[in-house]
Design a protein around this motif. Structure first.
Motif, PDB file in Angstrom:
ATOM      1  N   MET A 219       0.841  -1.192   0.000  1.00 30.27           N
ATOM      2  CA  MET A 219       0.000   0.000   0.000  1.00 30.27           C
ATOM      3  C   MET A 219       0.879   1.247   0.000  1.00 30.27           C
ATOM      4  O   MET A 219       1.943   1.263   0.595  1.00 30.27           O
ATOM      5  N   GLU A 220       0.368   2.242  -0.605  1.00 29.14           N
ATOM      6  CA  GLU A 220       1.077   3.511  -0.622  1.00 29.14           C
ATOM      7  C   GLU A 220       0.674   4.347   0.590  1.00 29.14           C
ATOM      8  O   GLU A 220      -0.388   4.141   1.180  1.00 29.14           O
ATOM      9  N   TRP A 221       1.525   5.297   0.935  1.00 29.73           N
ATOM     10  CA  TRP A 221       1.240   6.168   2.080  1.00 29.73           C
ATOM     11  C   TRP A 221       0.007   7.013   1.839  1.00 29.73           C
ATOM     12  O   TRP A 221      -0.739   7.308   2.774  1.00 29.73           O
ATOM     13  N   THR A 222      -0.238   7.392   0.600  1.00 33.08           N
ATOM     14  CA  THR A 222      -1.410   8.232   0.314  1.00 33.08           C
ATOM     15  C   THR A 222      -2.700   7.475   0.557  1.00 33.08           C
ATOM     16  O   THR A 222      -3.657   8.034   1.085  1.00 33.08           O
ATOM     17  N   SER A 223      -2.736   6.205   0.214  1.00 32.89           N
ATOM     18  CA  SER A 223      -3.957   5.433   0.451  1.00 32.89           C
ATOM     19  C   SER A 223      -4.156   5.167   1.939  1.00 32.89           C
ATOM     20  O   SER A 223      -5.285   5.157   2.434  1.00 32.89           O
ATOM     21  N   ILE A 224      -3.066   4.944   2.673  1.00 32.49           N
ATOM     22  CA  ILE A 224      -3.168   4.760   4.128  1.00 32.49           C
ATOM     23  C   ILE A 224      -3.667   6.040   4.776  1.00 32.49           C
ATOM     24  O   ILE A 224      -4.553   6.014   5.634  1.00 32.49           O
ATOM     25  N   PHE A 225      -3.117   7.173   4.362  1.00 36.12           N
ATOM     26  CA  PHE A 225      -3.552   8.458   4.889  1.00 36.12           C
ATOM     27  C   PHE A 225      -5.015   8.716   4.556  1.00 36.12           C
ATOM     28  O   PHE A 225      -5.786   9.170   5.403  1.00 36.12           O
ATOM     29  N   LYS A 226      -5.403   8.414   3.333  1.00 40.82           N
ATOM     30  CA  LYS A 226      -6.783   8.627   2.903  1.00 40.82           C
ATOM     31  C   LYS A 226      -7.748   7.744   3.703  1.00 40.82           C
ATOM     32  O   LYS A 226      -8.783   8.210   4.170  1.00 40.82           O
ATOM     33  N   ASN A 227      -7.401   6.476   3.885  1.00 38.28           N
ATOM     34  CA  ASN A 227      -8.260   5.573   4.663  1.00 38.28           C
ATOM     35  C   ASN A 227      -8.366   6.016   6.117  1.00 38.28           C
ATOM     36  O   ASN A 227      -9.437   5.964   6.720  1.00 38.28           O
ATOM     37  N   THR A 228      -7.261   6.438   6.695  1.00 41.45           N
ATOM     38  CA  THR A 228      -7.264   6.909   8.076  1.00 41.45           C
ATOM     39  C   THR A 228      -8.100   8.172   8.219  1.00 41.45           C
ATOM     40  O   THR A 228      -8.872   8.309   9.176  1.00 41.45           O
ATOM     41  N   LEU A 229      -7.970   9.076   7.285  1.00 36.48           N
ATOM     42  CA  LEU A 229      -8.744  10.311   7.323  1.00 36.48           C
ATOM     43  C   LEU A 229     -10.236  10.039   7.210  1.00 36.48           C
ATOM     44  O   LEU A 229     -11.040  10.606   7.955  1.00 36.48           O
ATOM     45  N   PHE A 230     -10.622   9.150   6.293  1.00 32.97           N
ATOM     46  CA  PHE A 230     -12.038   8.811   6.159  1.00 32.97           C
ATOM     47  C   PHE A 230     -12.575   8.137   7.419  1.00 32.97           C
ATOM     48  O   PHE A 230     -13.701   8.381   7.838  1.00 32.97           O
ATOM     49  N   PHE A 231     -11.766   7.279   8.043  1.00 31.60           N
ATOM     50  CA  PHE A 231     -12.195   6.638   9.287  1.00 31.60           C
ATOM     51  C   PHE A 231     -12.414   7.681  10.376  1.00 31.60           C
ATOM     52  O   PHE A 231     -13.416   7.644  11.093  1.00 31.60           O
ATOM     53  N   LEU A 232     -11.478   8.616  10.526  1.00 30.61           N
ATOM     54  CA  LEU A 232     -11.608   9.644  11.557  1.00 30.61           C
ATOM     55  C   LEU A 232     -12.812  10.547  11.301  1.00 30.61           C
ATOM     56  O   LEU A 232     -13.507  10.936  12.238  1.00 30.61           O
ATOM     57  N   LEU A 233     -13.061  10.879  10.050  1.00 29.76           N
ATOM     58  CA  LEU A 233     -14.223  11.707   9.729  1.00 29.76           C
ATOM     59  C   LEU A 233     -15.523  10.982  10.022  1.00 29.76           C
ATOM     60  O   LEU A 233     -16.464  11.572  10.553  1.00 29.76           O
ATOM     61  N   ARG A 234     -15.590   9.699   9.702  1.00 31.86           N
ATOM     62  CA  ARG A 234     -16.804   8.924  10.024  1.00 31.86           C
ATOM     63  C   ARG A 234     -16.994   8.805  11.528  1.00 31.86           C
ATOM     64  O   ARG A 234     -18.115   8.909  12.033  1.00 31.86           O
ATOM     65  N   PHE A 235     -15.899   8.596  12.251  1.00 36.02           N
ATOM     66  CA  PHE A 235     -15.986   8.503  13.704  1.00 36.02           C
ATOM     67  C   PHE A 235     -16.454   9.826  14.306  1.00 36.02           C
ATOM     68  O   PHE A 235     -17.324   9.842  15.179  1.00 36.02           O
ATOM     69  N   LEU A 236     -15.903  10.925  13.825  1.00 39.68           N
ATOM     70  CA  LEU A 236     -16.294  12.246  14.312  1.00 39.68           C
ATOM     71  C   LEU A 236     -17.757  12.535  13.992  1.00 39.68           C
ATOM     72  O   LEU A 236     -18.486  13.083  14.825  1.00 39.68           O
ATOM     73  N   LEU A 237     -18.199  12.157  12.814  1.00 39.34           N
ATOM     74  CA  LEU A 237     -19.601  12.337  12.449  1.00 39.34           C
ATOM     75  C   LEU A 237     -20.514  11.525  13.356  1.00 39.34           C
ATOM     76  O   LEU A 237     -21.563  12.005  13.789  1.00 39.34           O
ATOM     77  N   ALA A 238     -20.122  10.292  13.671  1.00 40.34           N
ATOM     78  CA  ALA A 238     -20.924   9.461  14.566  1.00 40.34           C
ATOM     79  C   ALA A 238     -21.003  10.070  15.963  1.00 40.34           C
ATOM     80  O   ALA A 238     -22.078  10.072  16.581  1.00 40.34           O
ATOM     81  N   VAL A 239     -19.901  10.615  16.473  1.00 40.57           N
ATOM     82  CA  VAL A 239     -19.906  11.244  17.793  1.00 40.57           C
ATOM     83  C   VAL A 239     -20.803  12.479  17.799  1.00 40.57           C
ATOM     84  O   VAL A 239     -21.591  12.685  18.726  1.00 40.57           O
ATOM     85  N   ILE A 240     -20.712  13.292  16.756  1.00 43.00           N
ATOM     86  CA  ILE A 240     -21.552  14.496  16.668  1.00 43.00           C
ATOM     87  C   ILE A 240     -23.026  14.122  16.588  1.00 43.00           C
ATOM     88  O   ILE A 240     -23.864  14.728  17.267  1.00 43.00           O
ATOM     89  N   LEU A 241     -23.359  13.104  15.784  1.00 42.87           N
ATOM     90  CA  LEU A 241     -24.753  12.670  15.692  1.00 42.87           C
ATOM     91  C   LEU A 241     -25.258  12.114  17.020  1.00 42.87           C
ATOM     92  O   LEU A 241     -26.423  12.317  17.388  1.00 42.87           O
ATOM     93  N   PHE A 242     -24.398  11.421  17.758  1.00 42.22           N
ATOM     94  CA  PHE A 242     -24.782  10.912  19.070  1.00 42.22           C
ATOM     95  C   PHE A 242     -25.089  12.051  20.037  1.00 42.22           C
ATOM     96  O   PHE A 242     -26.078  12.014  20.768  1.00 42.22           O
ATOM     97  N   ILE A 243     -24.257  13.080  20.027  1.00 45.83           N
ATOM     98  CA  ILE A 243     -24.464  14.224  20.915  1.00 45.83           C
ATOM     99  C   ILE A 243     -25.750  14.958  20.554  1.00 45.83           C
ATOM    100  O   ILE A 243     -26.541  15.328  21.433  1.00 45.83           O
TER     101      ILE A 243
END
Length: 63
Positions: free
Chosen positions: A1-25
């Motif tokens: 895997m390339e670093w860009t794809s790892i960074f992209k996957n990590t960023l999407f995971f963090l954004l989904r997690f943040l969205l879930a926390v905001i929706l929960f609140i």
């Protein structure tokens, strides 16, 4: 895997997690407002954010 794809996957995971926390609140706040105003004594729904109310609730539960 390339670093860009790892960074992209990590960023999407963090954004989904943040969205879930905001929706929960938001869901918790709306549920507390509806529960306090509709199911409760019918007072102002914004009163649920009053710290004195939460102090009273916690004192009622813990004492």
């Amino acid at each position: 895997m390339e670093w860009t794809s790892i960074f992209k996957n990590t960023l999407f995971f963090l954004l989904r997690f943040l969205l879930a926390v905001i929706l929960f609140i938001v869901a918790f706040a709306v549920g507390a407002m509806l529960g306090y105003s509709v199911l409760g004594d019918g007072a102002d729904p914004m009163e649920v954010f009053n710290p004195d109310l939460w102090e009273h609730i916690l004192n009622f539960i813990l004492n």
